[in-house]
Motif scaffolding. Structure first.
Motif, PDB file in Angstrom:
ATOM      1  N   PRO A  49      -4.124  -1.222  -3.841  1.00  0.00           N
ATOM      2  CA  PRO A  49      -3.517  -2.194  -2.940  1.00  0.00           C
ATOM      3  C   PRO A  49      -3.385  -3.576  -3.564  1.00  0.00           C
ATOM      4  O   PRO A  49      -4.142  -3.936  -4.459  1.00  0.00           O
ATOM      5  N   TRP A 101       0.826  -1.200   0.000  1.00  0.00           N
ATOM      6  CA  TRP A 101       0.000   0.000   0.000  1.00  0.00           C
ATOM      7  C   TRP A 101       0.867   1.258   0.000  1.00  0.00           C
ATOM      8  O   TRP A 101       2.096   1.190  -0.009  1.00  0.00           O
ATOM      9  N   CYS A 128      -6.326   1.975  -1.057  1.00  0.00           N
ATOM     10  CA  CYS A 128      -5.596   1.336   0.051  1.00  0.00           C
ATOM     11  C   CYS A 128      -6.197   1.772   1.380  1.00  0.00           C
ATOM     12  O   CYS A 128      -6.458   0.940   2.272  1.00  0.00           O
TER      13      CYS A 128
END
Length: 460
Positions: free
Chosen positions: A426, A352, A359
């Motif tokens: 992410p 992230w 994220c």
């Protein structure tokens, strides 16, 4: 003179920050070849040549460069390529020099009266060894066999012993290195001759006496010294091949052959280079893994580690059961945490960054998952790919948002992202207790499927 310089502002700005007090080098030249072609400027990086500028000659052959040298030492100018030694010529720059030359169909000559004493001495040396260079390196144009090459090699080797008598550039650093430059040239031409195609090849017994003086160990005790020479790595590899033949070591491929070669390299950094040369020839991850498991301890320097990752990433299949990438990153306190430290745990890795909206949207779900997995053998590891300049922002977010798990800082899109081919975040990945891949693209914490996957992995 109107110089056509494609040694552009980009080149100047690249060097000027670190050498702002330095004077630039000015090169003026005339290309005297039947075919007009680009003239290139090369630097030497770790025993290899790297092109840094190109000049397109005017109609009458005039060309030039103006640049700030990145280091004091050898550079090359010529019409050849970065991967070949022919048609490129060595010059020594530290800043402030003027070089004036004509590049001929074969070789070059200095012109004018402002050439440095270092480059005048290098040119005198080049004039002496030029016949060897032509026959050993420019072999596609200059046909030669050992019958004519060996006598000339012995004659020039004898003359080289007294070449520096009474000669000095007045630059102590250059004068100290000049003898090493000469030894390198002689070894390079002798080795390249033996290892290139010829219409006739000598038996080992027919090799001239000079070859008995060539030992790879003499050129591989100091990596920095070898790295100063263009084609340094190629020359060392050629010498190892010659020494193996001289010692009647049977040719072997794979790890056995590499083991034989490494015996001639006393320097660990240069061993690392040889190992990575072998790694580049690997065609499967298993072959690569066997090599690195055996000799990976010699992959030492920052550039070697980057080269290693460039080799590894395309080979990694990333299928379930494959070994995880052995990352090593600092946590929020500065303590280094590695993948090996997590053996025995089922590991959930979250890649992230603080600037990544999706994220941050997963953080509440990740906290909930962490609470639900408490008391189990699940380790949650969040690895930030924020740039180094944003480390304080990362630390502040950890504190302000009470982020749990193990928080690690990767300092940008580096080896982890390259290995796992991560182009967007992410990214969540799951690994089993043995550090093997379960999946490198798992469901996100906002999906109940991730918890189910972790529980299933725990149960195995």
């Amino acid at each position: 003179m109107n110089l056509k310089r494609i040694c552009s502002a980009a080149i100047l700005s690249l060097f000027i920050s670190s050498v702002s007090a330095q004077m630039p080098v000015k090169v003026t030249g005339l290309l005297k070849k039947e075919k007009m072609t680009a003239v290139k400027l090369f630097k030497v990086t770790e025993g290899k040549t790297v092109e840094i500028a190109t000049a397109v000659p005017e109609e009458k052959g005039k060309f030039g460069f103006l640049f700030y040298p990145e280091y004091e030492g050898l550079y090359l100018i010529g019409t050849g390529s970065a991967v070949a030694a022919n048609d490129n010529y060595k010059f020594y720059f530290k800043g402030g020099e003027q070089l004036s030359l004509s590049i001929l169909e074969s070789g070059y000559e200095l012109t004018g009266k402002l050439n440095s004493r270092e480059n005048t001495l290098l040119t005198q040396w080049h004039d002496l060894v030029f016949p060897l260079e032509q026959k050993a390196v420019n072999f596609m144009k200059v046909q030669s066999t050992f019958v004519d090459f060996f006598p000339q090699l012995e004659d020039i080797a004898a003359k080289s012993k007294t070449f520096l008598n009474g000669k000095s550039s007045g630059n102590p650093k250059f004068d100290q290195q000049m003898k090493a430059y000469m030894a390198f040239d002689m070894a390079f031409y002798a080795a390249n001759f033996i290892n290139t195609p010829r219409s006739a090849h000598p038996s080992l017994e027919e090799w001239s006496p000079y070859y008995s003086t060539l030992k790879a160990q003499d050129f591989s005790t100091n990596a920095s010294a070898l790295y100063r020479n263009p084609w340094g790595k190629r020359m060392l590899s050629s010498l190892v091949m010659i020494n193996l033949r001289q010692h009647n070591v049977k040719f072997e491929g794979g790890l056995a052959g590499l083991r034989n070669a490494l015996a001639y390299l006393p320097n660990d950094t240069l061993k690392g280079d040889a190992i990575l040369d072998q790694a580049e020839r690997c065609r499967s991850y298993n072959d690569y893994k066997e090599l690195i498991d055996t000799y990976g301890k010699y992959v030492i320097t920052k550039s070697q580690k980057k080269r290693n990752m460039d080799i590894l990433a395309p080979l990694a299949l990333l299928k379930p059961g494959d070994a995880a990438f052995k990352f090593s990153y600092p946590d929020k306190t500065g303590k280094t945490v590695t993948m090996d430290d997590l053996k025995g745990k089922v590991v959930l890795v979250d890649v992230w960054a603080t600037w990544c909206g999706p994220c941050k949207a997963e953080i509440p779900h990740l906290k909930k998952l962490e609470e639900e997995m408490k008391g189990t053998d699940v380790a949650i590891v969040s690895i930030s790919v924020d740039e180094a300049k944003d480390k304080d922002k990362w630390l502040k977010m950890i504190a302000d948002d009470h982020l749990g798990g193990t928080q690690l800082f990767a300092s940008g899109w580096g080896d982890l992202a390259q290995y796992y081919k991560i182009t967007g975040i992410p990214r969540f990945m799951v690994f089993d207790r043995q550090g093997k891949i379960v999946t490198v693209d798992s469901p996100r914490p906002s999906s109940p499927e991730l918890k189910a996957l972790l529980e299933k992995t725990l149960a195995k």
